[in-house]
Design a protein around this motif. Structure first.
Motif, PDB file in Angstrom:
ATOM      1  N   GLN A  50       0.834  -1.201   0.000  1.00 21.49           N
ATOM      2  CA  GLN A  50       0.000   0.000   0.000  1.00 21.49           C
ATOM      3  C   GLN A  50       0.873   1.257   0.000  1.00 21.49           C
ATOM      4  O   GLN A  50       0.614   2.206  -0.739  1.00 21.49           O
ATOM      5  N   LEU A  51       1.918   1.265   0.810  1.00 17.90           N
ATOM      6  CA  LEU A  51       2.827   2.412   0.855  1.00 17.90           C
ATOM      7  C   LEU A  51       3.557   2.592  -0.470  1.00 17.90           C
ATOM      8  O   LEU A  51       3.758   3.716  -0.929  1.00 17.90           O
ATOM      9  N   ALA A  52       3.953   1.489  -1.097  1.00 18.53           N
ATOM     10  CA  ALA A  52       4.616   1.573  -2.404  1.00 18.53           C
ATOM     11  C   ALA A  52       3.666   2.172  -3.438  1.00 18.53           C
ATOM     12  O   ALA A  52       4.072   3.013  -4.252  1.00 18.53           O
ATOM     13  N   PHE A  53       2.417   1.762  -3.391  1.00 21.40           N
ATOM     14  CA  PHE A  53       1.432   2.298  -4.323  1.00 21.40           C
ATOM     15  C   PHE A  53       1.223   3.793  -4.096  1.00 21.40           C
ATOM     16  O   PHE A  53       1.206   4.583  -5.033  1.00 21.40           O
ATOM     17  N   LEU A  54       1.087   4.184  -2.831  1.00 19.40           N
ATOM     18  CA  LEU A  54       0.899   5.599  -2.522  1.00 19.40           C
ATOM     19  C   LEU A  54       2.121   6.425  -2.920  1.00 19.40           C
ATOM     20  O   LEU A  54       1.988   7.564  -3.363  1.00 19.40           O
ATOM     21  N   ASN A  55       3.306   5.859  -2.782  1.00 23.34           N
ATOM     22  CA  ASN A  55       4.523   6.541  -3.213  1.00 23.34           C
ATOM     23  C   ASN A  55       4.473   6.789  -4.721  1.00 23.34           C
ATOM     24  O   ASN A  55       4.845   7.870  -5.200  1.00 23.34           O
ATOM     25  N   HIS A  56       3.986   5.816  -5.450  1.00 26.61           N
ATOM     26  CA  HIS A  56       3.843   5.968  -6.896  1.00 26.61           C
ATOM     27  C   HIS A  56       2.805   7.057  -7.223  1.00 26.61           C
ATOM     28  O   HIS A  56       3.034   7.902  -8.087  1.00 26.61           O
TER      29      HIS A  56
END
Length: 81
Positions: A18-24
Motif C-alpha cells: 500500500q505504501l509503495a502504491f501511494l509513493n507511486h
C-alpha cells in the motif's frame, strides 16, 4: 499461534505494498503543454487531508470497518485527476 504470525505477516506485506502504491501516486505528474509536466499534487494536503480524515473517522465513518475506510480513501486518491 503460527496462524496469527502468518496473518500478521500478510498484514505487514499489505501495508508495504500500500505504501509503495501511494509513493507511486504521490509522484504522479500530468502533462502541461507540449514538453512540460507538473506534479498532480502541489501540497501534501492535496494528497492527504488529515483534518478531513479525522472528520470522516468521527462522523459518517463510525459504521464502517477500518478496511472499508482505507478502501474508500484509496479510491478517492486514485480518482484525483
Amino acid at each position: 499461534m503460527i496462524e496469527a504470525i502468518n496473518l500478521k505477516n500478510v498484514d505487514q506485506d499489505y501495508r508495504v505494498h500500500q505504501l509503495a502504491f501511494l509513493n507511486h501516486v504521490v509522484r504522479a505528474e500530468k502533462p502541461v503543454g507540449k514538453n512540460k509536466r507538473k506534479p498532480v499534487y502541489k501540497k501534501f494536503t492535496d494528497f492527504f487531508d488529515y483534518e478531513k480524515a479525522l472528520k470522516r473517522l468521527k462522523g459518517d465513518g463510525e459504521n464502517q470497518s477500518r478496511l472499508q475506510r482505507i478502501s474508500q480513501m484509496m479510491k478517492e486518491k486514485t480518482n484525483v485527476g
